[in-house]
Design a protein around this motif. Structure first.
Motif, PDB file in Angstrom:
ATOM      1  N   SER A   1      -0.871 -24.002  -1.736  1.00 38.29           N
ATOM      2  CA  SER A   1       0.416 -23.340  -1.524  1.00 38.29           C
ATOM      3  C   SER A   1       0.206 -21.971  -0.886  1.00 38.29           C
ATOM      4  CB  SER A   1       1.147 -23.171  -2.859  1.00 38.29           C
ATOM      5  OG  SER A   1       2.323 -22.423  -2.677  1.00 38.29           O
ATOM      6  N   SER A   2       0.995 -21.682   0.161  1.00 37.00           N
ATOM      7  CA  SER A   2       0.833 -20.406   0.859  1.00 37.00           C
ATOM      8  C   SER A   2       2.061 -19.509   0.711  1.00 37.00           C
ATOM      9  CB  SER A   2       0.558 -20.662   2.343  1.00 37.00           C
ATOM     10  OG  SER A   2       1.673 -21.305   2.925  1.00 37.00           O
ATOM     11  N   GLU A   3       3.025 -19.884  -0.141  1.00 39.66           N
ATOM     12  CA  GLU A   3       4.207 -19.057  -0.342  1.00 39.66           C
ATOM     13  C   GLU A   3       3.880 -17.908  -1.275  1.00 39.66           C
ATOM     14  OE1 GLU A   3       7.738 -21.078  -1.496  1.00 39.66           O
ATOM     15  OE2 GLU A   3       7.213 -22.843  -0.343  1.00 39.66           O
ATOM     16  N   ASP A   4       4.196 -16.687  -0.842  1.00 39.38           N
ATOM     17  CA  ASP A   4       3.960 -15.515  -1.666  1.00 39.38           C
ATOM     18  C   ASP A   4       5.249 -14.729  -1.810  1.00 39.38           C
ATOM     19  OD1 ASP A   4       1.285 -15.826  -2.285  1.00 39.38           O
ATOM     20  OD2 ASP A   4       0.625 -14.830  -0.447  1.00 39.38           O
ATOM     21  N   ILE A   5       5.422 -14.109  -2.966  1.00 39.12           N
ATOM     22  CA  ILE A   5       6.583 -13.265  -3.198  1.00 39.12           C
ATOM     23  C   ILE A   5       6.477 -12.008  -2.358  1.00 39.12           C
ATOM     24  CG2 ILE A   5       7.755 -11.853  -4.923  1.00 39.12           C
ATOM     25  CD1 ILE A   5       6.907 -13.890  -7.007  1.00 39.12           C
ATOM     26  N   LEU A   6       5.289 -11.443  -2.321  1.00 39.35           N
ATOM     27  CA  LEU A   6       5.044 -10.203  -1.601  1.00 39.35           C
ATOM     28  C   LEU A   6       4.016 -10.456  -0.519  1.00 39.35           C
ATOM     29  CD1 LEU A   6       5.547  -7.088  -1.566  1.00 39.35           C
ATOM     30  CD2 LEU A   6       3.532  -6.900  -2.995  1.00 39.35           C
ATOM     31  N   PRO A   7       4.383 -10.256   0.746  1.00 38.18           N
ATOM     32  CA  PRO A   7       3.399 -10.476   1.803  1.00 38.18           C
ATOM     33  C   PRO A   7       2.320  -9.402   1.770  1.00 38.18           C
ATOM     34  CG  PRO A   7       5.457  -9.650   2.720  1.00 38.18           C
ATOM     35  CD  PRO A   7       5.693  -9.885   1.265  1.00 38.18           C
ATOM     36  N   GLY A   8       1.146  -9.739   2.245  1.00 37.04           N
ATOM     37  CA  GLY A   8       0.072  -8.777   2.325  1.00 37.04           C
ATOM     38  C   GLY A   8      -1.095  -9.082   1.415  1.00 37.04           C
ATOM     39  N   GLY A   9      -0.910  -9.953   0.472  1.00 36.11           N
ATOM     40  CA  GLY A   9      -2.007 -10.338  -0.392  1.00 36.11           C
ATOM     41  C   GLY A   9      -2.274  -9.372  -1.527  1.00 36.11           C
ATOM     42  N   ASN A  10      -3.427  -9.571  -2.124  1.00 36.10           N
ATOM     43  CA  ASN A  10      -3.795  -8.773  -3.289  1.00 36.10           C
ATOM     44  C   ASN A  10      -4.074  -7.321  -2.929  1.00 36.10           C
ATOM     45  OD1 ASN A  10      -3.505 -10.902  -5.054  1.00 36.10           O
ATOM     46  ND2 ASN A  10      -5.627 -11.547  -4.840  1.00 36.10           N
ATOM     47  N   ALA A  11      -4.416  -7.045  -1.682  1.00 38.23           N
ATOM     48  CA  ALA A  11      -4.668  -5.665  -1.266  1.00 38.23           C
ATOM     49  C   ALA A  11      -3.408  -4.816  -1.402  1.00 38.23           C
ATOM     50  CB  ALA A  11      -5.179  -5.627   0.164  1.00 38.23           C
ATOM     51  N   VAL A  12      -2.269  -5.362  -1.016  1.00 43.25           N
ATOM     52  CA  VAL A  12      -1.001  -4.629  -1.134  1.00 43.25           C
ATOM     53  C   VAL A  12      -0.652  -4.403  -2.599  1.00 43.25           C
ATOM     54  CG1 VAL A  12       1.481  -4.741  -0.666  1.00 43.25           C
ATOM     55  CG2 VAL A  12      -0.135  -5.447   1.087  1.00 43.25           C
ATOM     56  N   LEU A  13      -0.870  -5.409  -3.425  1.00 39.24           N
ATOM     57  CA  LEU A  13      -0.605  -5.249  -4.857  1.00 39.24           C
ATOM     58  C   LEU A  13      -1.504  -4.174  -5.461  1.00 39.24           C
ATOM     59  CD1 LEU A  13      -0.189  -8.952  -6.005  1.00 39.24           C
ATOM     60  CD2 LEU A  13       1.587  -7.236  -5.667  1.00 39.24           C
ATOM     61  N   LEU A  14      -2.760  -4.153  -5.046  1.00 42.16           N
ATOM     62  CA  LEU A  14      -3.681  -3.130  -5.544  1.00 42.16           C
ATOM     63  C   LEU A  14      -3.248  -1.734  -5.097  1.00 42.16           C
ATOM     64  CD1 LEU A  14      -6.307  -2.429  -7.016  1.00 42.16           C
ATOM     65  CD2 LEU A  14      -7.482  -2.736  -4.824  1.00 42.16           C
ATOM     66  N   ILE A  15      -2.825  -1.598  -3.854  1.00 43.04           N
ATOM     67  CA  ILE A  15      -2.357  -0.303  -3.351  1.00 43.04           C
ATOM     68  C   ILE A  15      -1.134   0.169  -4.122  1.00 43.04           C
ATOM     69  CG2 ILE A  15      -1.304   0.845  -1.349  1.00 43.04           C
ATOM     70  CD1 ILE A  15      -3.185  -0.888   0.392  1.00 43.04           C
ATOM     71  N   LEU A  16      -0.168  -0.711  -4.353  1.00 40.78           N
ATOM     72  CA  LEU A  16       1.023  -0.349  -5.113  1.00 40.78           C
ATOM     73  C   LEU A  16       0.670   0.060  -6.541  1.00 40.78           C
ATOM     74  CD1 LEU A  16       3.530  -3.112  -3.985  1.00 40.78           C
ATOM     75  CD2 LEU A  16       3.585  -0.692  -3.386  1.00 40.78           C
ATOM     76  N   PHE A  17      -0.247  -0.661  -7.152  1.00 41.50           N
ATOM     77  CA  PHE A  17      -0.668  -0.351  -8.513  1.00 41.50           C
ATOM     78  C   PHE A  17      -1.360   1.010  -8.571  1.00 41.50           C
ATOM     79  CE2 PHE A  17      -3.841  -0.545 -11.921  1.00 41.50           C
ATOM     80  CZ  PHE A  17      -3.016  -0.786 -13.003  1.00 41.50           C
ATOM     81  N   VAL A  18      -2.245   1.278  -7.631  1.00 41.36           N
ATOM     82  CA  VAL A  18      -2.970   2.550  -7.610  1.00 41.36           C
ATOM     83  C   VAL A  18      -2.011   3.717  -7.387  1.00 41.36           C
ATOM     84  CG1 VAL A  18      -4.660   3.909  -6.300  1.00 41.36           C
ATOM     85  CG2 VAL A  18      -5.180   1.557  -6.966  1.00 41.36           C
ATOM     86  N   ILE A  19      -1.063   3.548  -6.483  1.00 42.31           N
ATOM     87  CA  ILE A  19      -0.075   4.606  -6.240  1.00 42.31           C
ATOM     88  C   ILE A  19       0.718   4.896  -7.511  1.00 42.31           C
ATOM     89  CG2 ILE A  19       2.074   5.137  -5.018  1.00 42.31           C
ATOM     90  CD1 ILE A  19       0.858   3.719  -2.574  1.00 42.31           C
ATOM     91  N   ALA A  20       1.143   3.861  -8.219  1.00 39.33           N
ATOM     92  CA  ALA A  20       1.918   4.063  -9.446  1.00 39.33           C
ATOM     93  C   ALA A  20       1.099   4.766 -10.519  1.00 39.33           C
ATOM     94  CB  ALA A  20       2.422   2.720  -9.968  1.00 39.33           C
ATOM     95  N   VAL A  21      -0.166   4.398 -10.644  1.00 36.85           N
ATOM     96  CA  VAL A  21      -1.013   5.047 -11.649  1.00 36.85           C
ATOM     97  C   VAL A  21      -1.269   6.501 -11.285  1.00 36.85           C
ATOM     98  CG1 VAL A  21      -3.339   5.042 -12.650  1.00 36.85           C
ATOM     99  CG2 VAL A  21      -2.072   2.898 -12.446  1.00 36.85           C
ATOM    100  N   VAL A  22      -1.522   6.772 -10.010  1.00 33.93           N
ATOM    101  CA  VAL A  22      -1.739   8.164  -9.572  1.00 33.93           C
ATOM    102  C   VAL A  22      -0.492   9.001  -9.819  1.00 33.93           C
ATOM    103  CG1 VAL A  22      -2.098   9.590  -7.532  1.00 33.93           C
ATOM    104  CG2 VAL A  22      -3.555   7.629  -7.925  1.00 33.93           C
ATOM    105  N   LEU A  23       0.669   8.472  -9.513  1.00 33.98           N
ATOM    106  CA  LEU A  23       1.903   9.214  -9.745  1.00 33.98           C
ATOM    107  C   LEU A  23       2.145   9.435 -11.237  1.00 33.98           C
ATOM    108  CD1 LEU A  23       4.303   7.655  -7.104  1.00 33.98           C
ATOM    109  CD2 LEU A  23       3.281   9.932  -7.094  1.00 33.98           C
ATOM    110  N   ALA A  24       1.771   8.458 -12.058  1.00 32.59           N
ATOM    111  CA  ALA A  24       1.926   8.633 -13.512  1.00 32.59           C
ATOM    112  C   ALA A  24       1.020   9.728 -14.030  1.00 32.59           C
ATOM    113  CB  ALA A  24       1.633   7.323 -14.225  1.00 32.59           C
ATOM    114  N   ILE A  25      -0.193   9.790 -13.531  1.00 33.81           N
ATOM    115  CA  ILE A  25      -1.144  10.813 -13.972  1.00 33.81           C
ATOM    116  C   ILE A  25      -0.749  12.184 -13.406  1.00 33.81           C
ATOM    117  CG2 ILE A  25      -3.540  11.599 -13.797  1.00 33.81           C
ATOM    118  CD1 ILE A  25      -4.300   8.597 -13.841  1.00 33.81           C
ATOM    119  N   TRP A  26      -0.317  12.190 -12.160  1.00 32.14           N
ATOM    120  CA  TRP A  26       0.008  13.444 -11.476  1.00 32.14           C
ATOM    121  C   TRP A  26       1.211  14.138 -12.111  1.00 32.14           C
ATOM    122  CZ3 TRP A  26       3.720  14.236  -7.163  1.00 32.14           C
ATOM    123  CH2 TRP A  26       3.597  15.503  -6.605  1.00 32.14           C
ATOM    124  N   HIS A  27       2.173  13.363 -12.561  1.00 31.56           N
ATOM    125  CA  HIS A  27       3.372  13.957 -13.122  1.00 31.56           C
ATOM    126  C   HIS A  27       3.062  14.542 -14.471  1.00 31.56           C
ATOM    127  CE1 HIS A  27       7.250  14.327 -15.099  1.00 31.56           C
ATOM    128  NE2 HIS A  27       7.694  14.596 -13.896  1.00 31.56           N
TER     129      HIS A  27
END
Length: 68
Positions: A42-68
């Motif tokens: 199956s090649s249908e994905d909810i979010l295009p870009g693969g696991n790299a995009v998910l990792l980037i979004l996760f890292v940004i959220a964690v950095v913003l949580a720590i930074w605030h």
């Protein structure tokens, strides 16, 4: 009363960061991994870009949580 509102603001920021920043990429990654276990071709994905995009979004959220 001012200390209560500061504490509420502090707690709200981290709850919102967790609910709207950290959980969605984790949930999408879990959904992808379960979907691939069921049907590997199956090649249908909810979010295009693969696991790299998910990792980037996760890292940004964690950095913003720590930074605030």
């Amino acid at each position: 009363m001012g200390a209560f509102f500061r504490a509420l603001d502090f707690a709200g920021v981290y709850a919102n960061c967790f609910l709207f920043g950290i959980l969605p990429p984790v949930m999408a990654w879990i959904h992808r991994s379960q979907q691939r276990k069921r049907s590997p071709d199956s090649s249908e994905d909810i979010l295009p870009g693969g696991n790299a995009v998910l990792l980037i979004l996760f890292v940004i959220a964690v950095v913003l949580a720590i930074w605030h």
